[in-house]
Design an enzyme around this catalytic site. Structure first.
Site, short mmCIF file in Angstrom:
data_model
loop_
_atom_site.label_atom_id
_atom_site.label_comp_id
_atom_site.label_asym_id
_atom_site.label_seq_id
_atom_site.Cartn_x
_atom_site.Cartn_y
_atom_site.Cartn_z
N MET A 221 0.86 -1.18 0.00
CA MET A 221 0.00 0.00 0.00
C MET A 221 0.90 1.23 0.00
O MET A 221 1.74 1.40 0.89
CB MET A 221 -0.89 -0.02 1.25
N HIS A 222 0.72 2.09 -1.03
CA HIS A 222 1.60 3.25 -1.11
C HIS A 222 0.95 4.50 -1.72
O HIS A 222 1.53 5.57 -1.67
CB HIS A 222 2.84 2.91 -1.94
N ARG A 223 -0.23 4.37 -2.30
CA ARG A 223 -0.80 5.50 -3.02
C ARG A 223 -1.21 6.62 -2.05
O ARG A 223 -1.77 6.37 -0.99
CB ARG A 223 -2.00 5.06 -3.86
N ASP A 299 -2.73 -1.64 -3.53
CA ASP A 299 -3.20 -0.53 -4.37
C ASP A 299 -2.27 -0.35 -5.57
O ASP A 299 -2.31 0.67 -6.24
CB ASP A 299 -3.36 0.76 -3.57
#
Length: 390
Positions: A221-223, A299
């Protein structure tokens, strides 16, 4: 077609700027080298994203040659980064006089190098063209749209991309459906993927944490839409912690996400032995984790494709996707930031009712070979036509 590349026809400059580009470029460079005739290349790394240790490992894992040129642009705002890539890339074109510039994906480097080349009259080839999320708040969407409008040849991964491009006024003569080079990399490296327990051991985590018969899940998860807002990040981490009570989760922690967890005071939500936090992982490590997971929650764009190719159920924590084929035909389910949807779809998957899907058309490991054959023929025919006119 001649047996050797014409001496007066320049190389293809192949541009990489960020980690996902490497997985796409590796099979292309191999296919160009094996093509008849072999297509000469120059690999340019813009340095848009650069971590020396991770880069070296990626190049080794993918058997990707080290760049011929590194522009060393570094990080910055979108405007600064795009402008700096353009400024540093132009002298490379002046010196190397390429036959064309090949760009992949949708990062800032893709658009920046395309703009420079087109304005200098150098053909541009875009690999992974025509993908659309229809969310213009994503910088990648702007990069995709603009690159496709001005590139000369557009190589697509799925048939729906052709409809996207023609809707935008792009002639079908410029479009070639060739398949997915990301899957070329996956299939060629599948047998070399790292054992998940060894990955944990290397990172100082307990490999027994994922040794039970129930298996494990993988999280990335990084967005910004997920990790830059305290309440959103809190709710997502909360449901992940809840899921981990039923299934151990291996969480490859992006620096942006790690920093925000600390900044927002959310460390207690990941402080459980059932959530195994790892630093960013190499390609073969992530591939091994995904291939052996019962479920992937992410994501990422690329992981949607890779889980579909591997037949692993994937829950995508985004409101839209530029890769609809992974939903229509593959193993991907869009859950957005809907906590109840994440919870219920995970429950269904763990009960044995996750999406099985099928591998899409031309995701067969041969996309790069099709690109090499088509592009080599097009460049030589174009060269011969120009010579006959002269």
């Amino acid at each position: 077609m001649p047996d050797i590349w014409p001496a007066d026809l320049g190389p293809v400059i192949c541009v990489v700027g960020a980690r996902p580009n490497f997985m796409k470029m590796a099979p292309i460079l191999r296919a160009f080298s094996n093509n008849q005739p072999a297509i000469p290349t120059l690999l340019v790394h813009t340095g848009q994203h650069y971590d020396r240790d991770m880069n070296d490992k990626l190049f080794e894992d993918l058997q990707l040659p080290h760049p011929d040129i590194n522009l060393e642009v570094g990080s910055g705002t979108h405007a600064v980064q795009t402008a700096e890539v353009m400024r540093r890339f132009e002298p490379v074109l002046d010196e190397k006089k390429p036959s064309c510039v090949l760009v992949v994906g949708d990062v800032n480097s893709t658009l920046a190098c395309t703009l420079v080349a087109v304005k200098k009259g150098i053909p541009v080839v875009h690999v992974e063209a025509g993908l659309r999320s229809y969310d213009r708040a994503m910088p990648e969407e702007i990069n995709r749209i603009l690159t496709d409008q001005i590139a000369d040849i557009l190589y697509t991964t799925e048939r729906s991309a052709t409809a996207n491009l023609t809707r935008e006024g792009i002639s079908e003569e410029r479009i070639r459906f060739v398949g997915n080079v990301m899957i070329d990399s996956l299939l060629s490296n599948r047998e070399k993927a790292r054992d998940p327990q060894e990955t944990l051991r290397t990172c100082g985590a307990d490999p027994q944490a994922i040794a039970s018969t129930q298996g494990f899940g993988v999280v990335t998860m990084h967005r910004p839409s997920n990790v830059d807002h305290p309440e959103v990040l809190r709710s997502l981490l909360g449901v992940l912690k809840e899921i981990s009570e039923s299934l151990p989760l291996v969480f490859a922690l992006h620096p942006r996400t790690k920093g925000n967890i600390e900044r927002f005071g959310l460390s207690d939500l990941i402080d459980t032995p059932r959530m195994i936090m790892l630093p960013p992982q190499g390609y073969l490590e992530i591939l091994g984790l995904m291939a052996n997971a019962r479920i992937v929650l992410t994501d990422s764009g690329g992981l949607q494709e890779e889980t579909t190719a591997l037949g692993v159920p994937c829950l995508t924590m985004r409101e839209n996707t530029e890769r609809p084929i992974t939903v229509d035909q593959g193993t991907n389910t869009m859950v957005g930031r809907d906590i109840e949807a994440i919870r219920s779809h995970t429950r269904e998957t763990l009960a044995g009712h996750g999406k099985s899907g099928r591998v899409p058309e031309l995701w067969d490991g041969l996309a790069a070979e099709r690109i090499a054959a088509d592009l080599g023929g097009w460049l030589i025919a174009r060269h011969q036509s120009k010579q006959s006119i002269q």
